[in-house]
Enzyme design. Structure first.
Site, PDB file in Angstrom:
ATOM      1  N   ASP A  74       0.833  -1.207   0.000  1.00 37.79           N
ATOM      2  CA  ASP A  74       0.000   0.000   0.000  1.00 37.79           C
ATOM      3  C   ASP A  74       0.869   1.260   0.000  1.00 37.79           C
ATOM      4  O   ASP A  74       0.694   2.156   0.834  1.00 37.79           O
ATOM      5  CB  ASP A  74      -0.928   0.016   1.214  1.00 37.79           C
ATOM      6  CG  ASP A  74      -1.759  -1.250   1.335  1.00 37.79           C
ATOM      7  OD1 ASP A  74      -2.314  -1.679   0.312  1.00 37.79           O
ATOM      8  OD2 ASP A  74      -1.843  -1.806   2.441  1.00 37.79           O
ATOM      9  N   GLU A 105     -10.905  -0.867  -2.502  1.00 36.29           N
ATOM     10  CA  GLU A 105     -10.117  -0.392  -1.364  1.00 36.29           C
ATOM     11  C   GLU A 105      -8.982   0.498  -1.844  1.00 36.29           C
ATOM     12  O   GLU A 105      -8.832   0.769  -3.040  1.00 36.29           O
ATOM     13  CB  GLU A 105      -9.573  -1.577  -0.561  1.00 36.29           C
ATOM     14  CG  GLU A 105      -8.589  -2.452  -1.310  1.00 36.29           C
ATOM     15  CD  GLU A 105      -8.091  -3.607  -0.456  1.00 36.29           C
ATOM     16  OE1 GLU A 105      -8.719  -3.906   0.573  1.00 36.29           O
ATOM     17  OE2 GLU A 105      -7.066  -4.209  -0.818  1.00 36.29           O
TER      18      GLU A 105
END
Length: 537
Positions: A85, A304
């Site tokens: 991420d 997401e």
């Protein structure tokens, strides 16, 4: 397997002869979306997320796809760190990357990275005090069954009003029970000092009073709104992870967040404190007084890693998200929507957006999924968990993590330059950046014709790898080979179009280096929520 390999060998030979056959070398990934979330706390991933991503020192597996492009040198990404991420910021001429698992690193070229800190330890220099007694950083969310902690998706923004670098991150123990937190530092490399909690999710009737929900919603309303049968209604409300702060064109500070569950949400932040500004309820516009505004998603479909970036040239806000399951075979991929205002409405190329109960594979421009291009030693898989940033020279980039087709969950951060086509939609450079600069005045016409390796990323969500086929762009504006159509370069510019199967793809030509450092001419274009790439040697 023999038939597939033979077709690929034929492609290599015919490329060398500068001829094109219509025999396919593979097709873009197409299948149905996974129905359930692949939790970020999956034990198999936890073991590999914190290993360094040094693929060059790993033993290569037997893979027929490694050397199918005869005579083309191959290489791996070689970032040297594992950052999940990832989010990149540029401070004082240096690139800083932040990501899950208390990870931070720096680089001078966005290619090779050096760790600042990595992993769950009180001695991690990126943080000062996450494990200090009495701070209860992990008390609400708890730990995994094996007792390990989680710190997900750190993102840093320099808050001028505060005079601080502010890190937003989350702790979690299940796919819904999470809390958003923040920490501050005087330097981009930290140490970041924990300051407190911003939001809670996943509460039940038994533990909602341990949150701050009742400060904004009365007890009766909270029970009827956020709970179903005494349990958190995650089909409607967010999982409070993956925070991403950003400034809008007017200097207002916002934060988008969310993962699967009720979708992607947005809240305004107070620039003087960095804290959440809870809005007035507005049911018609899906604005909740605690969680803020729902932008897209819901119904616990895969979505997401939201990240919003404003582009002054186009005047749009771009919302980047990931679909699919994050593991190597989960179909993880990047999508993008855009809006004229920071709080939406965010739509895709066809004017649509995913809402509760949607077939979400149809919505959002798919920028990248699983793919294999010439010069790549391994196919790139699960390309997602993205962020976007503008460098000091004005170039724009997307950063994400990628796994590889080598049988494990090892991953590395990748950085690609992103361009806007004539219609203002982002298109990604096919290869990770090596400092390329696009020729805005265009390229000589005679250089644009010829044989290209061609990929269409498609729209579907699965583990299939999009592999290169051969096409030729002819001088008369036709396209032959694996696809039949037409193409055009806009004179005096880098813009181009390619049309086939009733879809017009709009993009740019760009000269750059492939993964092994060989000079190539590429094109990247988008149409009907699909991305196509071409590479010419």
């Amino acid at each position: 397997m023999e038939e597939k390999t033979m077709k690929k060998r034929i492609c290599s030979v015919f490329l060398a002869m500068m001829m094109v056959l219509s025999a396919g070398c593979g097709q873009a990934a197409d299948s149905a979306a996974p129905e359930t979330e692949a939790p970020k706390e999956t034990a198999a991933l936890e073991a590999t997320e914190q290993t360094g991503g040094d693929l060059e020192n790993m033993a290569a597996t037997e893979n027929e796809d490694v050397d199918i492009f005869e005579g083309i040198e191959v290489a791996v990404n070689g970032a040297g760190v594992a950052v999940h991420d990832p989010s990149i910021k540029v401070y004082d001429g240096r690139y800083y990357i932040y990501g899950s698992h208390m990870t931070g690193a720096w680089s001078d070229d966005m290619q090779k990275w050096t760790y600042i800190g990595n992993g769950y330890s009180a001695s991690n220099p990126l943080f000062e005090n996450l494990f200090a007694e009495g701070l209860d950083v992990f008390e609400y969310a708890g730990t995994y069954e094996n007792g390990s902690h989680s710190v997900w998706a750190e993102d840093v923004i320099y808050n001028e009003a505060m005079g601080k670098y502010v890190m937003y991150f989350c702790t979690s123990s299940t796919y819904i029970k999470s809390k958003l937190c923040y920490a501050t530092a005087d330097a981009p490399e930290g140490p970041y000092v924990y300051q407190g909690t911003l939001l809670y999710s996943g509460f039940t009737a038994q533990d909602i009073d341990t949150t701050d929900v009742y400060e904004y919603v009365d007890e009766e309303t909270a029970a009827s709104t956020y709970l179903s049968g005494g349990q958190y209604n995650n089909k409607l409300w967010p999982n409070c992870i993956d925070p991403a702060p950003f400034y809008d064109a007017e200097g207002r500070l916002w934060m988008t967040y969310g993962s699967w569950s009720g979708g992607i949400f947005l809240l305004e932040l107070d620039p003087e404190t960095g804290l959440v500004i809870h809005p007035e309820a507005d049911l018609e516009n899906e604005v909740d007084p605690y969680f803020g505004k729902r932008l897209i998603g819901g119904g616990h479909n895969s979505i997401e890693g939201p990240y919003i970036q404003y582009d002054e040239k186009s005047g749009y806000y771009y919302l980047y998200v990931s679909y699919g399951g994050l593991e190597r075979t989960g179909g993880y991929q990047m999508r993008v929507f855009r809006s004229e205002t920071p709080d939406g409405e965010y739509v895709d190329m066809n004017g649509g957006y995913p809402s509760i109960g949607y077939d979400h594979s149809k919505y959002g421009l798919k920028l990248s999924g699983n793919y294999y291009l010439p010069s790549c030693k391994y196919a790139y898989m699960a390309t997602g968990g993205q962020s976007a940033f503008r460098d000091t020279d004005g170039k724009q980039y997307v950063c994400y993590h990628s796994r590889f087709d080598r049988g494990d969950e090892t991953h590395e951060p990748c950085v690609k330059q992103v361009f806007l086509n004539e219609e203002g939609w982002p298109v990604l450079a096919p290869y990770t950046t090596k400092g390329e600069t696009i020729a805005e005045e265009g390229y000589p016409a005679e250089e644009l014709t010829g044989t290209y390796f061609f990929i269409n990323q498609g729209k579907k969500i699965n583990d299939k790898i999009a592999e290169a086929e051969l096409i030729t762009l002819h001088e008369d504006g036709t396209v032959s080979g694996a696809i039949e159509g037409t193409w055009e370069a806009k004179e005096g510019t880098c813009y181009m179009t390619l049309a086939y199967d009733d879809v017009i793809y709009s993009g740019v030509f760009c000269r750059m280096q492939d993964e092994a450092g060989t000079e190539v001419l590429t094109f990247t274009a988008a149409g009907d929520n699909q991305s196509i790439w071409g590479v010419k040697y």
